[in-house]
Design an enzyme around this catalytic site. Structure first.
Site, short mmCIF file in Angstrom:
data_model
loop_
_atom_site.label_atom_id
_atom_site.label_comp_id
_atom_site.label_asym_id
_atom_site.label_seq_id
_atom_site.Cartn_x
_atom_site.Cartn_y
_atom_site.Cartn_z
N CYS A 121 -32.53 -8.44 -17.16
CA CYS A 121 -33.70 -8.59 -16.11
C CYS A 121 -34.35 -9.10 -16.68
O CYS A 121 -34.99 -10.25 -16.74
CB CYS A 121 -33.37 -8.37 -15.28
SG CYS A 121 -33.82 -8.90 -13.11
N LYS A 163 -33.25 -0.54 -21.11
CA LYS A 163 -34.47 -2.00 -21.14
C LYS A 163 -36.33 -2.01 -21.49
O LYS A 163 -36.50 -0.46 -21.91
CB LYS A 163 -34.46 -1.89 -19.00
CG LYS A 163 -35.13 -3.25 -18.92
CD LYS A 163 -35.12 -3.15 -17.68
CE LYS A 163 -35.31 -4.41 -16.83
NZ LYS A 163 -35.73 -4.80 -15.40
N GLU A 166 -27.33 -5.45 -13.10
CA GLU A 166 -28.08 -4.20 -13.62
C GLU A 166 -27.80 -3.48 -12.90
O GLU A 166 -27.77 -2.95 -11.18
CB GLU A 166 -29.85 -5.25 -13.31
CG GLU A 166 -30.68 -3.82 -13.67
CD GLU A 166 -32.14 -3.98 -13.54
OE1 GLU A 166 -33.16 -3.49 -14.47
OE2 GLU A 166 -32.02 -5.14 -13.32
N SER A 182 -34.72 -15.11 23.99
CA SER A 182 -36.13 -15.64 24.57
C SER A 182 -35.91 -17.31 25.03
O SER A 182 -36.73 -17.69 25.76
CB SER A 182 -37.64 -15.62 24.10
OG SER A 182 -37.68 -16.27 22.58
#
Length: 727
Positions: A176, A116, A46, A356
């Site tokens: 999509c 779309k 896309e 750390s």
């Protein structure tokens, strides 16, 4: 006579928002590779021309203009689109309205621009902010710009929702989100006889999401029969999300090709060699489907003079045995590849990490190491792009790594920034880990800077703040802890900017990596502008439980036992003095927060995914946590919402984080909630209190009834013999 098969190419591309030259190069490579493999249809992701993550740049006419420029240059190459349909994703203006489109090309012609139909709008997605969904029926004329007309030799093309009718089959497109909506276009396409569905997608990675995506695609092709080809983007195209490829070819509910989720490759092609007779046979035996098909309203069609099926040297694809990654594997690969894209595109020389010796910073260090290992393996597979990127980053034209430590030693600097409150165990773990992965490591004390800042305050106010264990107040204690944390941030940025200079390397900088996980962000259990403030944060969307599992997984992958040791240690900030033998002075995260990390995960999912406020969250947890009394559940919910609300402001400056969990806390892009709250939550908490009192009253009545029953039973037992005598 040899049988002809459909040869379909699903292309995975690592695109970059607004990097039109880069994106064009990848698209051309994918078309060339598809043609070499003998494909007759090439499908790309896309918005592959512009990049998916352009966001408000989609408002700019430039973005659309440059997209057409790229498409024109692709179509201008005579051989590129010859005898292959090229399905390309890009933004298109039509009648002064912007649409997210598939542009279907063949033989230097544009056959169809397909907009779309359903836009993604929610959480990470804002498509409806820039684009408009196509709601009209039929096809309309789209008149091409003069510069495109000159290239393609056509004045106009068709715009709308239509079927592509080839010489031997019919094909239709989805984009999509259209796969995810309840009523999918592919249902009607299939009932109208479409045999191949093409879906160009921009779907981001989220833990466990691939299972859902696979389920949708297999369902799409099993309910109606047919071939479903899915192409997804890969990589970080400019934001927090990572697109996790998984491009695939599916037929009649079975997967026949599947691309890896995570890899450094810029361009990959999954080829599907499919027998369309299997689709026809499958559908022909599905009588109820045939009844629905007979009623289906036909779609408009566009003619494509091409045979999709051909005689090929390739064998038919066989069904793929799925081996899906578990969450710790996704975490061990997704964020490292996001880091790789960020590193090679940012101009930085590498990363700096305040190490750390705890689980969070160790996870980040292990991700950098695994990034190096994944890049090394890709180079060994022949990925010259990755090798060139690596040489450019390290400024060594002839560099060829032999081990992942060769890479780490050139791009990664770590430092243990200790104070008088730091522990010997964390120091040793940090040193062991740094040595194991090969980072350039420094042990640095920051007490001098800390004492100087406290001294400035003393001179200004005449007051000397103390920790609680030394007789100070809570506010004094917290302020002294925060100073240490913020000094670490200042020193980290100094190191990131100047360590390359100390090595005689001119130019460039190191990206400071953040180490705050999603649980700490959700609860606000971190200092604002401390080590949670960084350039990017690969673990900001990952919870503590999953991080520990990832550490154990990577301890085996990287052959570093210290990672498993760190995973088993109790989380501690080490910002307060610890008196040996006095357990109460030991600073443990879960004790200090008043809730466990697992409980925080539950709060996060209910708050964001289930959209729960305090009351509904309490009511759910009454059933989810039967081991706790209603009053204790209420206390935990109240405590969570109190600290969540007083610390929400910290999310407005949260380091850009890799998105991994659906309950992410990122204020700016994902979690749109205010940051100034009424922390009393008067109405909400009072309703919780009423329910708690009702539960306790009911429980008390049950206990009272039980006691009375027991008393009656006891009395009955004592009188039993008398009653028996009377009988």
């Amino acid at each position: 006579m040899h049988k002809k098969y459909a040869v379909l190419a699903s292309c995975t591309l690592n695109q970059w928002a607004l990097s039109f030259a880069h994106n064009k190069s990848n698209i051309i490579k994918s078309i060339e590779l598809s043609k070499r493999l003998g494909a007759t249809y090439r499908l790309g992701p896309e918005l592959e021309v512009s990049g998916y993550g352009c966001e408000d740049h989609f408002f700019e006419l430039d973005t659309v203009k440059h997209s057409w420029q790229v498409l024109g240059e692709i179509l201008g190459q005579q051989e590129l689109t010859k005898d292959i349909i090229c399905d390309i994703g890009m933004p298109v203006h039509f009648k002064n309205t912007l649409y997210n489109c598939r542009v279907i090309c063949l033989n230097q012609k544009i056959l169809l621009i397909r907009p779309k139909l359903y836009l993604a709008a929610g959480n990470n997605y804002r498509e409806s902010r820039w684009f408009t969904a196509w709601v009209r029926e039929g096809l309309e004329d789209f008149y091409l710009a003069p510069e495109i007309q000159a290239i393609v030799g056509q004045k106009s093309t068709k715009f709308g929702n239509a079927i592509i009718r080839c010489n031997d089959t019919t094909i239709a497109c989805e984009t999509c989100e259209e796969l995810w909506v309840p009523k999918n276009p592919h249902v009607d396409y299939g009932l109208d006889g479409v045999e191949i569905i093409m879906n160009g997608s921009g779907s981001h990675h989220e833990l466990r999401k691939l299972h859902t995506r696979l389920g949708l695609i297999t369902s799409a092709s099993s309910r109606n029969g047919g071939v479903y080809v899915y192409a997804n983007a890969r990589g970080c195209d400019g934001g927090r999300m990572y697109f996790d490829a998984s491009s695939m070819v599916c037929m009649n509910g079975k997967i026949y090709a599947l691309e890896d989720q995570f890899a450094p490759e810029e361009v990959s092609v999954q080829l599907g060699v499919m027998d369309l007779d299997e689709v026809r046979s499958y559908r022909g035996g599905f009588n109820s489907r045939c009844v629905q098909s007979a009623k289906q309203k036909p779609f408009p069609t566009v003619e494509a003079e091409i045979d999709i099926c051909k005689i090929t040297e390739h064998s038919l694809n066989k069904e793929v045995k799925l081996n899906l990654l578990i969450p710790e594997q996704e975490i061990a690969m997704g964020p490292p590849m996001w880091l790789w894209d960020y590193l090679r595109r940012s101009g930085a020389r590498g990363f700096f990490l305040p190490l750390s010796g705890g689980a969070d910073s160790a996870s980040v260090a292990a991700m950098v190491a695994n990034m190096a290992q994944m890049v090394l393996k890709s180079i060994e597979r022949g990925n010259q792009d990755a090798l060139m990127d690596l040489r450019r980053i390290v400024r060594e034209d002839d560099f060829t790594p032999k081990t992942y430590q060769d890479i780490v030693s050139r791009i990664f600097v770590t430092s243990y920034l200790s104070t008088k409150n730091s522990g010997k165990e964390t120091l040793e773990r940090a040193e062991t880990l740094a040595k194991g992965i090969g980072s350039l490591h420094y042990n640095m004390g920051i007490d001098e800077a800390y004492d100087s800042i406290v001294g400035i305050f003393q001179k200004a106010t005449g007051k000397t703040p103390q920790f609680e264990v030394h007789g100070g107040t809570y506010n004094e204690d917290l302020a002294l802890q925060n100073i240490q944390a913020r000094v670490r941030m200042v020193v980290s940025y100094l190191m990131a900017q100047l360590v390359p200079w100390t090595q005689g390397k001119q130019g460039g900088f190191l990206l400071v990596l953040g180490t705050s996980n999603i649980c700490e962000s959700l609860r606000g259990y971190m200092t604002k502008y401390d080590c949670s403030s960084a350039d990017i944060n690969p673990i900001g969307g990952i919870n503590k439980s999953d991080l520990k599992k990832t550490l154990i997984y990577l301890s085996h992958e990287l052959k570093l036992p210290v990672l498993a040791e760190i995973a088993g240690a109790k989380p501690t900030a080490e910002l307060r003095p610890f008196i040996e033998g006095d357990v109460k002075t030991q600073q443990l995260d879960e004790v200090e927060m008043g809730m466990s990390y697992d409980e925080l995960d539950e709060f996060g999912r209910l708050r964001k995914i289930s959209r729960s406020g305090p009351l509904s969250m309490f009511e759910r947890l009454l059933f989810n946590w039967p081991h706790l009394s209603p009053r204790l559940v209420a206390e935990k919910v109240k405590r969570f919402f109190f600290y969540y609300s007083i610390n929400r402001h910290k999310m407005t400056v949260l380091t850009p984080s890799y998105h991994a969990e659906a309950y992410g806390t990122d204020d700016n892009r994902f979690d749109l909630r205010q940051f100034l709250y009424d922390t009393k939550w008067e109405v909400q908490f009072s309703e919780i209190d009423k329910i708690v009192m009702e539960y306790e009253k009911e429980q008390a009545m049950k206990v009272k009834g039980s006691d009375e029953g027991q008393n009656r039973k006891s009395a009955g037992e004592s009188e039993g013999p008398k009653e028996h005598q009377k009988l």
